[in-house]
Write a protein that holds these residues in place. Structure first.
Motif, PDB file in Angstrom:
ATOM      1  N   SER A 139       0.839  -1.204   0.000  1.00  0.00           N
ATOM      2  CA  SER A 139       0.000   0.000   0.000  1.00  0.00           C
ATOM      3  C   SER A 139       0.875   1.256   0.000  1.00  0.00           C
ATOM      4  CB  SER A 139      -0.926   0.001   1.217  1.00  0.00           C
ATOM      5  OG  SER A 139      -0.154  -0.188   2.372  1.00  0.00           O
ATOM      6  N   TRP A 140       2.182   1.066   0.251  1.00  0.00           N
ATOM      7  CA  TRP A 140       3.101   2.196   0.265  1.00  0.00           C
ATOM      8  C   TRP A 140       3.548   2.627  -1.132  1.00  0.00           C
ATOM      9  CZ3 TRP A 140       7.018  -0.064  -2.259  1.00  0.00           C
ATOM     10  CH2 TRP A 140       7.240  -1.434  -2.064  1.00  0.00           C
ATOM     11  N   VAL A 141       3.199   1.835  -2.171  1.00  0.00           N
ATOM     12  CA  VAL A 141       3.710   2.178  -3.515  1.00  0.00           C
ATOM     13  C   VAL A 141       3.206   3.575  -3.896  1.00  0.00           C
ATOM     14  CG1 VAL A 141       3.770   1.546  -5.954  1.00  0.00           C
ATOM     15  CG2 VAL A 141       3.770  -0.251  -4.209  1.00  0.00           C
ATOM     16  N   PRO A 142       4.122   4.515  -4.170  1.00  0.00           N
ATOM     17  CA  PRO A 142       3.690   5.887  -4.454  1.00  0.00           C
ATOM     18  C   PRO A 142       2.834   5.968  -5.724  1.00  0.00           C
ATOM     19  CG  PRO A 142       6.076   5.765  -4.093  1.00  0.00           C
ATOM     20  CD  PRO A 142       5.587   4.368  -4.208  1.00  0.00           C
ATOM     21  N   GLU A 143       1.902   6.884  -5.712  1.00  0.00           N
ATOM     22  CA  GLU A 143       0.998   7.149  -6.842  1.00  0.00           C
ATOM     23  C   GLU A 143       1.771   7.199  -8.181  1.00  0.00           C
ATOM     24  OE1 GLU A 143      -2.337   7.911  -6.597  1.00  0.00           O
ATOM     25  OE2 GLU A 143      -2.474   8.285  -8.751  1.00  0.00           O
ATOM     26  N   GLY A 144       1.287   6.421  -9.134  1.00  0.00           N
ATOM     27  CA  GLY A 144       1.854   6.479 -10.488  1.00  0.00           C
ATOM     28  C   GLY A 144       3.157   5.707 -10.647  1.00  0.00           C
ATOM     29  N   LYS A 145       3.625   5.056  -9.589  1.00  0.00           N
ATOM     30  CA  LYS A 145       4.885   4.302  -9.692  1.00  0.00           C
ATOM     31  C   LYS A 145       4.628   2.817  -9.488  1.00  0.00           C
ATOM     32  CE  LYS A 145       7.825   8.062  -8.518  1.00  0.00           C
ATOM     33  NZ  LYS A 145       8.609   8.745  -7.522  1.00  0.00           N
ATOM     34  N   SER A 146       5.614   2.028  -9.863  1.00  0.00           N
ATOM     35  CA  SER A 146       5.483   0.592  -9.633  1.00  0.00           C
ATOM     36  C   SER A 146       6.206   0.236  -8.334  1.00  0.00           C
ATOM     37  CB  SER A 146       6.096  -0.192 -10.793  1.00  0.00           C
ATOM     38  OG  SER A 146       7.508  -0.044 -10.787  1.00  0.00           O
ATOM     39  N   TRP A 147       5.846  -0.927  -7.809  1.00  0.00           N
ATOM     40  CA  TRP A 147       6.480  -1.454  -6.579  1.00  0.00           C
ATOM     41  C   TRP A 147       8.003  -1.438  -6.738  1.00  0.00           C
ATOM     42  CZ3 TRP A 147       3.905  -5.201  -2.897  1.00  0.00           C
ATOM     43  CH2 TRP A 147       4.804  -5.806  -2.041  1.00  0.00           C
ATOM     44  N   ALA A 148       8.492  -2.171  -7.753  1.00  0.00           N
ATOM     45  CA  ALA A 148       9.940  -2.299  -7.918  1.00  0.00           C
ATOM     46  C   ALA A 148      10.566  -0.970  -8.333  1.00  0.00           C
ATOM     47  CB  ALA A 148      10.254  -3.376  -8.948  1.00  0.00           C
ATOM     48  N   GLY A 149       9.861  -0.219  -9.187  1.00  0.00           N
ATOM     49  CA  GLY A 149      10.397   1.058  -9.672  1.00  0.00           C
ATOM     50  C   GLY A 149      10.662   2.013  -8.517  1.00  0.00           C
ATOM     51  N   SER A 150       9.747   2.044  -7.544  1.00  0.00           N
ATOM     52  CA  SER A 150       9.934   2.977  -6.430  1.00  0.00           C
ATOM     53  C   SER A 150      11.099   2.534  -5.532  1.00  0.00           C
ATOM     54  CB  SER A 150       8.641   3.117  -5.620  1.00  0.00           C
ATOM     55  OG  SER A 150       8.295   1.890  -5.025  1.00  0.00           O
ATOM     56  N   GLN A 151      11.356   1.224  -5.490  1.00  0.00           N
ATOM     57  CA  GLN A 151      12.508   0.738  -4.694  1.00  0.00           C
ATOM     58  C   GLN A 151      13.823   1.024  -5.422  1.00  0.00           C
ATOM     59  OE1 GLN A 151      11.035  -3.320  -4.553  1.00  0.00           O
ATOM     60  NE2 GLN A 151      10.617  -3.180  -2.364  1.00  0.00           N
ATOM     61  N   ILE A 152      13.798   0.823  -6.756  1.00  0.00           N
ATOM     62  CA  ILE A 152      15.025   1.067  -7.539  1.00  0.00           C
ATOM     63  C   ILE A 152      15.442   2.539  -7.433  1.00  0.00           C
ATOM     64  CG2 ILE A 152      15.960   1.141  -9.905  1.00  0.00           C
ATOM     65  CD1 ILE A 152      15.739  -1.711  -9.382  1.00  0.00           C
ATOM     66  N   GLU A 153      14.460   3.435  -7.393  1.00  0.00           N
ATOM     67  CA  GLU A 153      14.784   4.868  -7.258  1.00  0.00           C
ATOM     68  C   GLU A 153      15.647   5.115  -6.025  1.00  0.00           C
ATOM     69  OE1 GLU A 153      11.400   7.491  -7.196  1.00  0.00           O
ATOM     70  OE2 GLU A 153      10.941   7.025  -9.280  1.00  0.00           O
ATOM     71  N   VAL A 154      15.303   4.404  -4.940  1.00  0.00           N
ATOM     72  CA  VAL A 154      16.072   4.569  -3.697  1.00  0.00           C
ATOM     73  C   VAL A 154      17.509   4.072  -3.896  1.00  0.00           C
ATOM     74  CG1 VAL A 154      16.223   3.893  -1.262  1.00  0.00           C
ATOM     75  CG2 VAL A 154      13.988   4.327  -2.291  1.00  0.00           C
ATOM     76  N   LEU A 155      17.631   2.941  -4.583  1.00  0.00           N
ATOM     77  CA  LEU A 155      18.983   2.395  -4.838  1.00  0.00           C
ATOM     78  C   LEU A 155      19.843   3.416  -5.583  1.00  0.00           C
ATOM     79  CD1 LEU A 155      17.747  -0.275  -3.915  1.00  0.00           C
ATOM     80  CD2 LEU A 155      18.778  -1.375  -5.881  1.00  0.00           C
ATOM     81  N   LEU A 156      19.224   4.091  -6.561  1.00  0.00           N
ATOM     82  CA  LEU A 156      19.966   5.072  -7.356  1.00  0.00           C
ATOM     83  C   LEU A 156      20.325   6.289  -6.507  1.00  0.00           C
ATOM     84  CD1 LEU A 156      17.814   4.843 -10.627  1.00  0.00           C
ATOM     85  CD2 LEU A 156      20.088   3.873 -10.239  1.00  0.00           C
ATOM     86  N   GLU A 157      19.325   6.788  -5.770  1.00  0.00           N
ATOM     87  CA  GLU A 157      19.579   7.974  -4.941  1.00  0.00           C
ATOM     88  C   GLU A 157      20.650   7.701  -3.890  1.00  0.00           C
ATOM     89  OE1 GLU A 157      14.953   9.374  -5.393  1.00  0.00           O
ATOM     90  OE2 GLU A 157      15.695   8.821  -3.407  1.00  0.00           O
ATOM     91  N   GLU A 158      20.630   6.495  -3.357  1.00  0.00           N
ATOM     92  CA  GLU A 158      21.574   6.157  -2.278  1.00  0.00           C
ATOM     93  C   GLU A 158      22.891   5.591  -2.809  1.00  0.00           C
ATOM     94  OE1 GLU A 158      21.212   6.858   0.880  1.00  0.00           O
ATOM     95  OE2 GLU A 158      19.199   7.687   0.615  1.00  0.00           O
ATOM     96  N   GLU A 159      23.001   5.506  -4.132  1.00  0.00           N
ATOM     97  CA  GLU A 159      24.230   5.012  -4.776  1.00  0.00           C
ATOM     98  C   GLU A 159      24.663   3.648  -4.229  1.00  0.00           C
ATOM     99  OE1 GLU A 159      27.141   8.134  -4.590  1.00  0.00           O
ATOM    100  OE2 GLU A 159      25.804   9.551  -5.581  1.00  0.00           O
ATOM    101  N   VAL A 160      23.705   2.740  -4.192  1.00  0.00           N
ATOM    102  CA  VAL A 160      23.993   1.360  -3.787  1.00  0.00           C
ATOM    103  C   VAL A 160      24.825   0.717  -4.893  1.00  0.00           C
ATOM    104  CG1 VAL A 160      22.926  -0.899  -3.365  1.00  0.00           C
ATOM    105  CG2 VAL A 160      21.925   1.163  -2.363  1.00  0.00           C
ATOM    106  N   PRO A 161      25.962   0.107  -4.552  1.00  0.00           N
ATOM    107  CA  PRO A 161      26.863  -0.369  -5.617  1.00  0.00           C
ATOM    108  C   PRO A 161      26.401  -1.615  -6.368  1.00  0.00           C
ATOM    109  CG  PRO A 161      27.845  -0.742  -3.445  1.00  0.00           C
ATOM    110  CD  PRO A 161      26.598   0.049  -3.214  1.00  0.00           C
ATOM    111  N   VAL A 162      25.594  -2.483  -5.706  1.00  0.00           N
ATOM    112  CA  VAL A 162      25.211  -3.751  -6.348  1.00  0.00           C
ATOM    113  C   VAL A 162      23.720  -3.984  -6.215  1.00  0.00           C
ATOM    114  CG1 VAL A 162      25.555  -6.263  -6.352  1.00  0.00           C
ATOM    115  CG2 VAL A 162      27.477  -4.763  -5.803  1.00  0.00           C
ATOM    116  N   PHE A 163      23.091  -4.374  -7.321  1.00  0.00           N
ATOM    117  CA  PHE A 163      21.659  -4.714  -7.305  1.00  0.00           C
ATOM    118  C   PHE A 163      21.508  -6.151  -7.790  1.00  0.00           C
ATOM    119  CE2 PHE A 163      18.039  -5.233 -10.310  1.00  0.00           C
ATOM    120  CZ  PHE A 163      17.037  -5.370  -9.352  1.00  0.00           C
TER     121      PHE A 163
END
Ligand SMILES: Cc1cc2nc3c(=O)[nH]c(=O)nc-3n(C[C@H](O)[C@H](O)[C@H](O)COP(=O)(O)O)c2cc1C
Length: 389
Positions: A139-163
Motif C-alpha cells: 500500500s506504500w507504492v507511491p501514486e503512479g509508480k510501480s512497486w519495484a520502480g519505487s525501490q530502484i529509485e532509492v537504490l539510485l539515490e543512495e548510490e547502492v553499488p550492487v543490485f
C-alpha cells in the motif's frame, strides 16, 4: 593466522576480498521482515564478502533506512536484492487503486478450503479464521509508480553499488542502473531465464540449483552451472544452491563460477533475522529433511519438512496461483499460531541444512569458508589432484 587469498574477477570489480555473497533473503513466516537485514549484510561485508539486503518487502522509506544502517555498520560494498516479477513492474495510479479497493478478494475454491479444514482436523488444530488484513501489501507504492520502480529509485539515490534481481529480467532498469555505475546480478534456475537476463543487461548471472532454500527450480547446481556458463558466455556466472562450505565454494570456483551466492549457511548466523525455533529446526535437520512444496506460496519452495506439508502433499490438490495460495494458507497459518504449533509454519532452507550444526557469527562463516576453499584450491591441486594440459 594470516588471511587466505581467494580472489576472482568479481572481487576486483566490486572491491571485495572474497568471492562469497550472502543471499538477499526476504521475509519468512512470522516476522514480516527479511532474514537478510542490515546487520547480516554488514557482518558479511566487514568479513570481506559481499552482504546483500533482502529488500523485496521494504517500502522506499524502510529501504532507505536499512541502507543507511548498513552504511553505519560498514564502509565496504554491499547490495540490495529485489524481485522484478511482472506485477511489481506495473505503475499504480488513482484509477487502479480505486478499482483494487472495490475488488473483493479472489474467492477461493470451496474444495481447497474444505481440504485445509480437514488437514487442520487431522493435525488436531482448532480452526480459526484469520482476522482481516488491516495493511494491504504494497500500500506504500507511491501514486503512479510501480512497486519495484519505487525501490530502484532509492537504490539510485543512495548510490547502492550492487543490485540483484531475485526474479525477472533487469531490463526495465538496466540502462539507468548502469549509467549510475550499479553492478547488476540476476538469479535464474534454468538456461532460458539465463539467456533472458543476460540480454536484459545482467553483468553477472546467478545460476541457482534446486538444492537451494526458498523458491527453487528443478535442476541441480552442478548440472545447471556449465549449461548456463555455455549459454551466456562471456558473461560471468555466480553459483547458488548448496554453497554452504569451503569445499562447495572450491568446487563451484573450479567449474569457472566467479563467486558463491549463499543463503542457507547464513540462515543460522547470529545476525540472521530468523525466529529461534526456525534456526533450531534447521540446525537439527538432516539433508533429507527438506522438501519442495507449493503449499506456502503457490510456487515451488524448498522448506524443512513438517506434518502440514506432508498432509497437503498427501491430499494431492493442485496449488492455486501465487496470490490465491497465499490467501488460502492464511486461516490455517493463523490457527497454527493460536495453537502454538509454529513448527508447522514456513521454514525455508536448502539441502545443506544437514551440515549446518552450529550457530556462528556471519563473519566467522565467511572466514571459515574462505580459508577452507583456499586450502583446497592451493594445496590439493598438485598434491591430491594432478593435472596438466
Ligand atoms: C528464507 C529464504 C528466503 C529467501 N528469499 C529470497 C528473496 O527474497 N530473494 C531472492 O532473490 N532469493 C531469496 N532466497 C533464495 C536465496 O537468494 C538463494 O538463492 C538460496 O538460498 C541459495 O541456495 P542455498 O540456500 O542452498 O544457499 C531465499 C532463500 C531462503 C532460504
Amino acid at each position: 593466522m594470516s588471511r587466505p587469498t581467494l580472489r576472482t574477477e568479481l572481487c576486483d570489480r566490486i572491491g571485495i576480498e572474497y568471492p562469497i555473497i550472502s543471499a538477499g533473503m526476504g521475509p519468512v513466516a512470522g516476522t514480516g521482515e527479511p532474514v537478510a537485514t542490515a546487520e547480516l549484510a554488514a557482518a558479511v561485508s566487514n568479513a570481506g564478502g559481499l552482504g546483500m539486503i533482502g529488500g523485496v518487502s521494504y517500502s522506499p522509506d524502510q529501504l532507505r533506512a536499512e541502507i543507511h544502517k548498513v552504511r553505519s555498520l560498514t564502509d565496504r560494498p554491499f547490495g540490495v536484492d529485489l524481485l522484478l516479477a511482472p506485477s511489481f513492474l506495473i505503475p499504480i495510479g488513482k484509477k487502479e487503486r480505486a478499482a483494487a479497493a472495490k475488488m473483493k478478494p479472489p474467492s477461493l475454491p470451496s474444495g481447497h478450503i474444505e481440504t485445509m479444514q480437514k488437514i487442520a482436523e487431522e493435525l488436531d488444530i482448532e480452526w480459526h479464521s484469520a482476522p482481516p488484513d488491516t495493511t494491504e501489501m504494497g500500500s506504500w507504492v507511491p501514486e503512479g509508480k510501480s512497486w519495484a520502480g519505487s525501490q530502484i529509485e532509492v537504490l539510485l539515490e543512495e548510490e547502492v553499488p550492487v543490485f540483484a534481481s531475485g526474479l525477472g529480467s533487469p531490463e526495465p532498469f538496466a540502462k539507468t542502473l548502469k549509467a549510475h555505475g550499479v553492478t547488476i546480478l540476476a538469479l535464474v534456475g534454468n538456461v532460458r531465464a539465463a539467456e533472458q537476463v543476460r540480454s536484459g543487461g545482467a553483468d553477472y548471472v546467478v545460476a541457482q540449483g534446486t538444492e537451494a532454500g526458498g523458491h527453487t527450480g528443478r535442476i541441480g547446481t552442478l548440472a545447471l552451472l556449465p549449461q548456463v556458463m555455455e549459454a551466456v558466455d562471456p558473461t560471468p556466472v555466480i553459483a547458488a544452491g548448496g554453497v554452504s562450505s569451503g569445499r562447495a565454494l572450491a568446487g563451484i570456483l573450479a567449474t569457472g563460477a566467479v563467486a558463491g551466492w549463499c543463503g542457507s549457511v547464513f540462515l543460522v548466523a547470529d545476525e540472521a533475522n530468523q525466529p529461534e525455533l526456525q534456526k533450531e529446526r534447521i540446525l537439527s535437520a538432516a539433508a533429507e529433511d527438506t522438501v519442495v512444496t507449493r503449499l506456502y506460496s503457490g510456487k515451488t519452495m524448498r522448506n524443512i519438512r513438517n506434518p502440514l506439508i506432508e498432509a497437503w502433499e498427501r491430499h494431492g490438490l493442485d496449488a492455486l496461483p501465487m496470490g490465491q495460495q497465499a490467501e488460502l494458507i492464511k486461516d490455517i497459518s493463523h490457527s497454527i499460531r493460536v495453537a502454538g504449533r509454529e513448527e508447522l509454519l514456513m521454514n525455508a532452507a536448502g539441502q545443506t541444512a544437514g551440515m549446518l550444526k552450529q550457530r556462528r557469527p556471519a563473519g566467522q562463516i565467511v572466514a571459515e569458508m574462505a580459508q577452507e576453499a583456499a586450502e583446497i584450491l592451493a594445496h590439493d591441486l598438485g598434491t591430491r589432484i594432478q593435472a596438466s594440459t
